[in-house]
Every structure is written in C-alpha cells, then in structure tokens.
Design a protein around this motif. Structure first.
Motif, mmCIF file in Angstrom:
data_model
loop_
_atom_site.group_PDB
_atom_site.id
_atom_site.type_symbol
_atom_site.label_atom_id
_atom_site.label_comp_id
_atom_site.label_asym_id
_atom_site.label_seq_id
_atom_site.Cartn_x
_atom_site.Cartn_y
_atom_site.Cartn_z
ATOM 1 N N ALA A 1 38.480 32.706 33.982
ATOM 2 C CA ALA A 1 38.898 33.976 34.579
ATOM 3 C C ALA A 1 40.405 33.993 34.736
ATOM 4 O O ALA A 1 41.026 32.969 35.034
ATOM 5 C CB ALA A 1 38.229 34.176 35.937
ATOM 6 N N GLY A 2 40.973 35.145 34.542
ATOM 7 C CA GLY A 2 42.367 35.408 34.855
ATOM 8 C C GLY A 2 42.367 36.504 35.903
ATOM 9 O O GLY A 2 41.919 37.618 35.629
ATOM 10 N N LEU A 3 42.803 36.186 37.120
ATOM 11 C CA LEU A 3 42.652 37.118 38.244
ATOM 12 C C LEU A 3 43.998 37.476 38.866
ATOM 13 O O LEU A 3 44.813 36.590 39.138
ATOM 14 C CB LEU A 3 41.741 36.507 39.309
ATOM 15 N N ILE A 4 44.194 38.765 39.096
ATOM 16 C CA ILE A 4 45.369 39.270 39.792
ATOM 17 C C ILE A 4 44.893 39.833 41.120
ATOM 18 O O ILE A 4 44.007 40.700 41.136
ATOM 19 C CB ILE A 4 46.063 40.369 38.958
ATOM 20 N N PRO A 5 45.425 39.377 42.256
ATOM 21 C CA PRO A 5 44.960 39.915 43.545
ATOM 22 C C PRO A 5 45.259 41.407 43.651
ATOM 23 O O PRO A 5 46.291 41.875 43.153
ATOM 24 C CB PRO A 5 45.774 39.131 44.590
ATOM 25 N N PRO A 6 44.369 42.160 44.307
ATOM 26 C CA PRO A 6 44.641 43.587 44.495
ATOM 27 C C PRO A 6 45.770 43.772 45.489
ATOM 28 O O PRO A 6 45.972 42.938 46.370
ATOM 29 C CB PRO A 6 43.326 44.143 45.031
ATOM 30 N N PRO A 7 46.550 44.875 45.382
ATOM 31 C CA PRO A 7 47.635 45.110 46.340
ATOM 32 C C PRO A 7 47.072 45.389 47.733
ATOM 33 O O PRO A 7 45.912 45.764 47.871
ATOM 34 C CB PRO A 7 48.361 46.327 45.777
ATOM 35 N N PRO A 8 47.902 45.205 48.798
ATOM 36 C CA PRO A 8 47.409 45.359 50.174
ATOM 37 C C PRO A 8 46.764 46.713 50.463
ATOM 38 O O PRO A 8 45.747 46.779 51.120
ATOM 39 C CB PRO A 8 48.661 45.171 51.028
ATOM 40 N N ALA A 9 47.305 47.796 49.961
ATOM 41 C CA ALA A 9 46.745 49.119 50.235
ATOM 42 C C ALA A 9 45.358 49.276 49.647
ATOM 43 O O ALA A 9 44.512 49.977 50.200
ATOM 44 C CB ALA A 9 47.666 50.207 49.693
ATOM 45 N N ALA A 10 45.061 48.615 48.547
ATOM 46 C CA ALA A 10 43.778 48.757 47.877
ATOM 47 C C ALA A 10 42.671 47.993 48.592
ATOM 48 O O ALA A 10 41.491 48.240 48.355
ATOM 49 C CB ALA A 10 43.869 48.277 46.441
ATOM 50 N N MET A 11 43.014 47.081 49.464
ATOM 51 C CA MET A 11 42.003 46.268 50.144
ATOM 52 C C MET A 11 41.136 47.111 51.076
ATOM 53 O O MET A 11 39.998 46.774 51.351
ATOM 54 C CB MET A 11 42.669 45.150 50.952
ATOM 55 N N PHE A 12 41.649 48.215 51.584
ATOM 56 C CA PHE A 12 40.920 48.985 52.590
ATOM 57 C C PHE A 12 40.511 50.359 52.086
ATOM 58 O O PHE A 12 40.098 51.186 52.854
ATOM 59 C CB PHE A 12 41.780 49.111 53.853
ATOM 60 N N GLU A 13 40.623 50.614 50.804
ATOM 61 C CA GLU A 13 40.224 51.912 50.250
ATOM 62 C C GLU A 13 38.756 51.947 49.989
ATOM 63 O O GLU A 13 38.101 51.001 49.763
ATOM 64 C CB GLU A 13 40.997 52.195 48.964
ATOM 65 N N ASN B 1 36.220 27.351 46.076
ATOM 66 C CA ASN B 1 35.671 26.035 46.440
ATOM 67 C C ASN B 1 36.389 25.424 47.641
ATOM 68 O O ASN B 1 36.725 24.241 47.644
ATOM 69 C CB ASN B 1 35.739 25.076 45.258
ATOM 70 N N GLY B 2 36.640 26.237 48.645
ATOM 71 C CA GLY B 2 37.274 25.737 49.867
ATOM 72 C C GLY B 2 38.784 25.615 49.797
ATOM 73 O O GLY B 2 39.414 25.209 50.770
ATOM 74 N N ASN B 3 39.385 25.946 48.678
ATOM 75 C CA ASN B 3 40.836 25.873 48.513
ATOM 76 C C ASN B 3 41.429 27.278 48.486
ATOM 77 O O ASN B 3 40.821 28.209 47.969
ATOM 78 C CB ASN B 3 41.203 25.159 47.207
ATOM 79 N N THR B 4 42.646 27.404 48.993
ATOM 80 C CA THR B 4 43.360 28.668 48.949
ATOM 81 C C THR B 4 44.315 28.641 47.765
ATOM 82 O O THR B 4 45.103 27.711 47.612
ATOM 83 C CB THR B 4 44.164 28.887 50.241
ATOM 84 N N VAL B 5 44.217 29.663 46.913
ATOM 85 C CA VAL B 5 45.096 29.807 45.763
ATOM 86 C C VAL B 5 45.914 31.071 45.998
ATOM 87 O O VAL B 5 45.357 32.157 46.129
ATOM 88 C CB VAL B 5 44.302 29.920 44.451
ATOM 89 N N GLY C 1 45.775 36.206 47.517
ATOM 90 C CA GLY C 1 45.209 35.237 46.586
ATOM 91 C C GLY C 1 43.706 35.101 46.734
ATOM 92 O O GLY C 1 43.014 36.057 47.086
ATOM 93 N N PHE C 2 43.213 33.881 46.495
ATOM 94 C CA PHE C 2 41.778 33.654 46.393
ATOM 95 C C PHE C 2 41.381 32.394 47.147
ATOM 96 O O PHE C 2 42.171 31.467 47.303
ATOM 97 C CB PHE C 2 41.400 33.501 44.910
ATOM 98 N N PHE C 3 40.130 32.371 47.604
ATOM 99 C CA PHE C 3 39.529 31.177 48.194
ATOM 100 C C PHE C 3 38.498 30.686 47.195
ATOM 101 O O PHE C 3 37.495 31.345 46.946
ATOM 102 C CB PHE C 3 38.883 31.493 49.544
#
Length: 175
Positions: free
Chosen positions: A163-175, A69-73, A65-67
């Motif tokens: 904004a409409g945001l979709i988190p990237p999949p775990p494998a894409a975080m380190f590419e 304004n100090g909140n976790t979504v 998800g996303f951080f």
C-alpha cells in the motif's frame, strides 16, 4: 370472440377467447430446497489475526499518519509485506513512476498495490500506473480510509499486497 347461442327460449351470451393457447410452466428436473442450498453452499468464516507476527495490519489513521501493528507512522507511508517505509510524496500529485518503483523491485513479487490518495479518490494519469501494470501488478486507487480497509482485507486473505498511503488533511477527518 363472443358467440350468441340459443338454448331453448333463452339466449345465452358466451365469451370465447380470441385464441386458445396453452401456457405451461417450465419443468425443472430438480428444485433446490433450503436443505439442498445449505449443503451446496457452505459458509466459511475468516477473521483477522491481530497478533500474527507475519501480517501487517493498519489499525487506525489520522491526519498525521497511521497506526500500524502498534507503531505510529507519521506522514505518507509505503507498506510492504515485511516493512513499513516513509513514502516521499506530499499529495496525490507527487505520485510519479519513480515513486512507485519500490513496489516492483521487491521479492516476492507484489500482486496488488492499494493507493490511498487522501480524503477522496483522486484520478491519476494512466501512464503513471503503467509501470506497475506492465509488470503484472494490479493497482487499486481509493480514498485513504477505504484503502486502509482494502489493504487489511487483502492481507487477511494472505495476498501479497502493498500500500501507498497519504493521510487525509485535517478538515477531511470530520466531514
């Protein structure tokens, strides 16, 4: 052409151009000097105000998800000028006209919607985006990391942005 001329007892070979044409540099009425340039093009500096109570900023994103304004979504989210909502999409394939209705049903009217489609930019059917474009709302489709940066930039310019945001999949975080 060349010409052979006689000067007394010696022959002199002289080369003449085939045509004579005068080349002139264009004359300018005014040339800018560095001091003129500095006077005409002032630099303005804007900085992001993280502590502003009226502005929503995306601080970070993960594959969960996303951080904001100090909140976790957790999961996909829709960020509106005054609210953060869970967005009921799993992937970019789930983006349909019905999932975009919340972006044009609000007041004040949204100027631009930034869609983050995950790890990379995904092509959406143009018919899906027409529901926003026909209402005068610009749509920007980007990868989620770029969409987060674009959203923050537009918000810092005080544009009415969503904004409409979709988190990237775990494998894409380190590419």
């Amino acid at each position: 052409m060349a010409a052979l001329r006689s000067l007394g007892s010696t022959l002199v070979w002289r080369a003449r151009p085939a045509f004579t044409r005068s080349f002139r540099q264009p004359q300018r009425n005014h040339r800018l000097t560095p001091s003129d340039d500095e006077l005409l093009q002032k630099t303005t500096l804007h900085h992001l105000e993280r502590e502003s109570p009226n502005i929503i900023f995306i601080e970070n994103y993960t594959n969960y998800g996303f951080f904001i304004n100090g909140n976790t979504v957790v999961g996909p989210c829709a960020i509106l000028p005054q609210a953060i909502l869970q967005w009921n999409v799993g992937t970019y394939k789930d983006i349909i006209p019905e999932s975009l209705t919340l972006f044009y049903m609000l007041e004040p009217k949204i100027e631009i919607v930034v869609l983050g489609t995950g790890a990379k930019v995904e092509r959406l059917d143009p018919d899906i985006l027409k529901c926003l474009q026909q209402r005068g709302i610009a749509v920007e489709i980007q990868s989620t990391p770029n969409a987060c940066a674009t959203f923050n930039f537009l918000v810092s310019e005080r544009r009415v942005t969503a904004a409409g945001l979709i988190p990237p999949p775990p494998a894409a975080m380190f590419e």
